[in-house]
Design a protein around this motif. Structure first.
Motif, PDB file in Angstrom:
ATOM      1  N   CYS A  52      22.959 -13.055   4.676  1.00 21.29           N
ATOM      2  CA  CYS A  52      22.886 -11.797   3.922  1.00 21.29           C
ATOM      3  C   CYS A  52      22.281 -12.271   2.676  1.00 21.29           C
ATOM      4  CB  CYS A  52      24.239 -11.239   3.493  1.00 21.29           C
ATOM      5  SG  CYS A  52      25.271 -12.301   2.306  1.00 21.29           S
ATOM      6  N   CYS A  66      30.074 -18.081   3.155  1.00 22.33           N
ATOM      7  CA  CYS A  66      29.516 -17.094   2.360  1.00 22.33           C
ATOM      8  C   CYS A  66      30.684 -15.867   1.837  1.00 22.33           C
ATOM      9  CB  CYS A  66      28.678 -16.070   3.060  1.00 22.33           C
ATOM     10  SG  CYS A  66      28.017 -14.794   2.248  1.00 22.33           S
ATOM     11  N   CYS A  69      29.790 -12.084   3.157  1.00 21.91           N
ATOM     12  CA  CYS A  69      29.845 -11.694   4.443  1.00 21.91           C
ATOM     13  C   CYS A  69      30.606 -12.338   5.332  1.00 21.91           C
ATOM     14  CB  CYS A  69      28.293 -11.553   4.973  1.00 21.91           C
ATOM     15  SG  CYS A  69      27.510 -13.065   5.056  1.00 21.91           S
TER      16      CYS A  69
HETATM   17 ZN   LIG Z   1      26.451 -13.607   3.682  1.00 18.85          ZN
END
Ligand SMILES: [Zn+2]
Ligand SMILES: [Zn+2]
Length: 113
Positions: A52, A66, A69
């Motif tokens: 992302c 992350c 996401c």
């Molecule tokens: Zn991400």
């Protein structure tokens, strides 16, 4: 952990929302102090999520996760991996490359006896 830019240490141990930001740089968890965040795009230097593009990454158990996401895995520390191996060359670029080649040709020929 000190700020990765100025090596200043976090002197406010209060719990709750800290003005210090976390990020991942070259696969290492880093902290950025409020001074170093000010007036600049401090996320631009950090690793980003391959999925992302978020810089809200954390290092956990040797993995980069992350927080946006939830993707885990190797960060985009090597930015070149995000690029397609074979980029199509536009006609303009092709013409430019041709000119460069011709110019090089001239230079090389000039040096020959
Ligand atoms: Zn991400
Ligand atoms: Zn700093």
């Amino acid at each position: 952990m000190p700020c990765y830019r100025c090596q200043r240490r976090q002197d406010d141990p209060a719990r709750g929302a800290s003005p210090w930001k976390r990020g991942v740089l070259a696969g290492e968890q880093v902290l950025i102090c409020p001074e170093c965040q000010r007036g600049r795009d401090w996320t631009a230097e950090l690793d980003r999520c391959a999925s992302c593009g978020s810089s809200a990454l954390v290092r956990t158990l040797g993995e980069t996760i992350c927080r946006s996401c939830g993707t885990s895995g190797t960060p985009t520390g090597s930015r070149s991996s995000a690029r397609a191996p074979h980029e199509s060359t536009s006609p303009e670029q092709g013409a430019l490359a041709e000119q460069v080649r011709a110019a090089l040709d001239r230079v090389l020929r000039r040096d020959r006896p």
